[in-house]
Design an enzyme around this catalytic site. Sequence first.
Site, PDB file in Angstrom:
ATOM      1  N   GLY A 158       0.828  -1.194   0.000  1.00 49.46           N
ATOM      2  CA  GLY A 158       0.000   0.000   0.000  1.00 49.46           C
ATOM      3  C   GLY A 158       0.866   1.248   0.000  1.00 49.46           C
ATOM      4  N   CYS A 204       5.858   0.022   7.206  1.00 52.01           N
ATOM      5  CA  CYS A 204       5.490   1.183   6.394  1.00 52.01           C
ATOM      6  C   CYS A 204       6.681   1.549   5.520  1.00 52.01           C
ATOM      7  CB  CYS A 204       5.132   2.350   7.310  1.00 52.01           C
ATOM      8  SG  CYS A 204       4.631   3.842   6.429  1.00 52.01           S
ATOM      9  N   LEU A 205       6.405   1.867   4.259  1.00 48.73           N
ATOM     10  CA  LEU A 205       7.503   2.219   3.350  1.00 48.73           C
ATOM     11  C   LEU A 205       8.199   3.507   3.788  1.00 48.73           C
ATOM     12  CD1 LEU A 205       5.914   1.310  -0.103  1.00 48.73           C
ATOM     13  CD2 LEU A 205       7.599   0.006   1.203  1.00 48.73           C
TER      14      LEU A 205
END
Length: 172
Positions: free
Chosen positions: A45, A94-95
Amino acid sequence: MIRPILIHPDPRLKKVCDPVPAISSELGKLAEDMLETMYDAPGIGLAAPQIGVAKRLIVMDCVKEGAGDPRPMVLFNPEVVWSSEDLNIYEEGCLSIPDQYAEVKRPASVAVRWTGLDGVAQEEQFDGIWATCVQHEIDHLNGKLFIDYLGLMKRQMITRKMEKLKRERARG
Ligand code: NI
């Protein structure tokens, strides 16, 4: 086009993003760039603020590699309209917070309403990893990160690691 992903801490990751009033070809191109950036990372995402765009737009694809056809999704102005009472715990990452993972408790299922690339309103119920992912990404649009669910000590420890990572990257 792959876009650089902002790393926490960054003030652009803390802002409440603006609704998208109408879908344009420019926004379509932005969504395409976001999907390309997400798959390249790789991640499941990505939210627009993570590439420095303060608009309410997220992309996601939670189909595991080799587990079926990819399902790239583009959601403009996504909104949770229903949450289950049942909760689920997933180890989230999380990126924008590379290599840091922590368990976060969220509703196990959510119904989300959004506008698609075609400008048409859609609604769908998400479960499992999809439910966690869509909630995590919508949080980004409100300036919220998964580490905001953790205790202060853990959050500060991760933030210090990220500050160090950014200093190292800046030095090249
Ligand atoms: Ni994230």
